[in-house]
Motif scaffolding. Structure first.
Motif, mmCIF file in Angstrom:
data_model
loop_
_atom_site.group_PDB
_atom_site.id
_atom_site.type_symbol
_atom_site.label_atom_id
_atom_site.label_comp_id
_atom_site.label_asym_id
_atom_site.label_seq_id
_atom_site.Cartn_x
_atom_site.Cartn_y
_atom_site.Cartn_z
ATOM 1 N N THR A 228 0.860 -1.156 -0.086
ATOM 2 C CA THR A 228 -0.374 0.047 -0.011
ATOM 3 C C THR A 228 1.053 1.594 0.129
ATOM 4 O O THR A 228 0.738 2.392 -0.913
ATOM 5 N N PHE A 229 1.702 1.251 0.895
ATOM 6 C CA PHE A 229 2.517 2.616 0.981
ATOM 7 C C PHE A 229 3.007 2.175 -0.135
ATOM 8 O O PHE A 229 3.629 3.966 -0.440
ATOM 9 N N ASN A 230 3.830 1.217 -0.467
ATOM 10 C CA ASN A 230 4.659 1.923 -1.947
ATOM 11 C C ASN A 230 3.809 2.046 -3.016
ATOM 12 O O ASN A 230 4.867 2.021 -4.628
ATOM 13 N N TRP A 231 2.717 1.886 -3.612
ATOM 14 C CA TRP A 231 1.979 2.122 -4.621
ATOM 15 C C TRP A 231 2.499 3.440 -4.601
ATOM 16 O O TRP A 231 2.431 3.166 -6.553
ATOM 17 N N GLY A 232 2.875 4.344 -4.684
ATOM 18 C CA GLY A 232 3.635 5.252 -5.372
ATOM 19 C C GLY A 232 4.126 5.340 -6.668
ATOM 20 O O GLY A 232 4.698 5.914 -7.333
ATOM 21 N N ALA A 233 4.833 4.428 -6.612
ATOM 22 C CA ALA A 233 6.163 3.756 -7.435
ATOM 23 C C ALA A 233 6.059 3.591 -8.827
ATOM 24 O O ALA A 233 6.064 4.226 -9.452
#
Length: 381
Positions: free
Chosen positions: A258-263
């Motif tokens: 969830t937290f690294n979906w921005g990658a």
């Protein structure tokens, strides 16, 4: 016999260094007005002494000194009492009865926001920006890697994703508190959160969640169509993450997804598509990194987790936590280097990022507190 007693008294008087007047009782009562003590002057030898009082100190001044001494003792007892970095988070926003002692350091939320807005700011964890940074960094990495060679990254895109990180992190914390309010009431660290303590009713928390998502939609509509679909799909992870701790020990891995979906989203916002050879290693690196720091973070709640039946990697790894997070740290560094190599980045910036990850992993491995205990390892999530 009388002559013998008289001679003994003369010998005693000649040997004693103190006047016999010290043995006499006072000849006059104390001053009727305690606020105006008699002036200090030397007493003649052999005259009766007045009642004892501190020299040249009136009652008012003496009371001020005693009050200052009691205040010093109270400050000393406060400064010597054990505390954790979670005291600020545990403080009730309204300072109600039964709330733990307030922390000596107040955040900008307490100093500058109106009292009616503070519970919602605390609900979105605006006083703890580290969670926002952890969500924003993968976006910044992918946007920077997607920039054309020799050019700066798109600053407008960086600003949009920075605002989106604040809103999405706040929405995720709101969802988490709404779904976990019954569990939060049983955990010492979380029982004074706005929803669990009753400061923010669930309906108002739901309205606040809709407000954050509406603002996030405004940011998402400024991206291309591919990014809009990819960004909207992340809401499935955001809404389902709080439930994972009830069913699997790998809730921290789900948080990493969830937290690294921005990658993924940052690259798509610049390029209009995804490059799996570059983005998937970067995404995997972020997931492993999240497993490192959130496993450490989960150790402070493991005793309460056992009581309420919540699962985590801290409970799954147990005494082998250092071995596991060392492996995840190595996988994180390797995936990051592979992503930079596939993106044909220069060796210097890639090696700099790898060195930064290596130093961070070493610091985690050399942490003085053993992971067998649940110390105050707060990351402000």
């Amino acid at each position: 016999m009388a002559l013998y007693i008289l001679r003994a008294g003369r010998k005693l008087r000649s040997r004693s260094p103190l006047p016999l007047s010290l043995l006499y009782l006072p000849s006059h009562p104390p001053s009727p007005n305690p606020l105006s003590p008699p002036p200090c002057r030397p007493q003649p030898l052999g005259s009766p002494l007045p009642p004892w009082r501190p020299p040249c100190i009136g009652s008012r001044r003496r009371s001020r000194i005693l009050d200052g001494f009691r205040h010093s003792l109270s400050l000393a007892s406060i400064s010597s009492s054990p505390g954790t970095t979670e005291d600020h988070e545990s403080r009730r926003p309204d300072g109600g009865e039964g709330s733990p002692p307030a922390s000596s350091s107040r955040s900008w939320v307490d100093l500058y926001l109106p009292e009616s807005v503070r519970p919602y700011a605390l609900l979105a964890r605006l006083d703890k920006p580290i969670g926002t940074w952890l969500l924003a960094w993968p976006c910044m990495w992918s946007i920077t890697m997607a920039a054309n060679p020799g050019e700066f990254p798109d600053f407008k895109m960086l600003a949009l994703f920075g605002c989106g990180a604040v809103l999405l992190r706040g929405a995720g914390c709101t969802v988490n508190d709404l779904l976990d309010q019954d569990i939060d009431k049983k955990v010492e660290r979380t029982k004074y959160r706005p929803v669990a303590s009753g400061i923010v009713p669930p309906f108002q928390g739901l309205c606040f969640l809709g407000f954050q998502l509406l603002l996030g939609l405004g940011i998402l509509l400024q991206l291309n169509n591919y990014s809009r679909i990819l960004g909207a799909s992340s809401l499935l992870l955001v809404f389902s993450y709080p439930l994972m701790k009830r069913y699997t020990f790998w809730a921290q891995a789900y948080l990493g997804l969830t937290f690294n979906w921005g990658a993924l989203l940052g690259w798509a916002a610049v390029k209009g598509s995804l490059d799996p050879a570059t983005i998937l290693p970067l995404y995997s690196s972020g997931v492993c990194w999240t497993l490192v720091y959130d496993t450490i973070y989960a150790h402070q709640d493991k005793e309460d987790d056992l009581k309420v039946g919540v699962k985590s990697t801290a409970l799954r790894f147990g005494s082998l936590t250092k071995t596991w997070i060392s492996g995840f740290g190595a996988a994180c560094i390797g995936s990051l280097a592979l992503s930079g190599y596939n993106a044909e980045l220069d060796l210097f910036p890639t090696s700099g990022l790898v060195l930064w990850y290596s130093v961070e992993s070493c610091l985690v491995g050399l942490h003085p507190k053993d992971f067998h205990t649940s110390g105050p390892l707060s990351l402000g999530l």
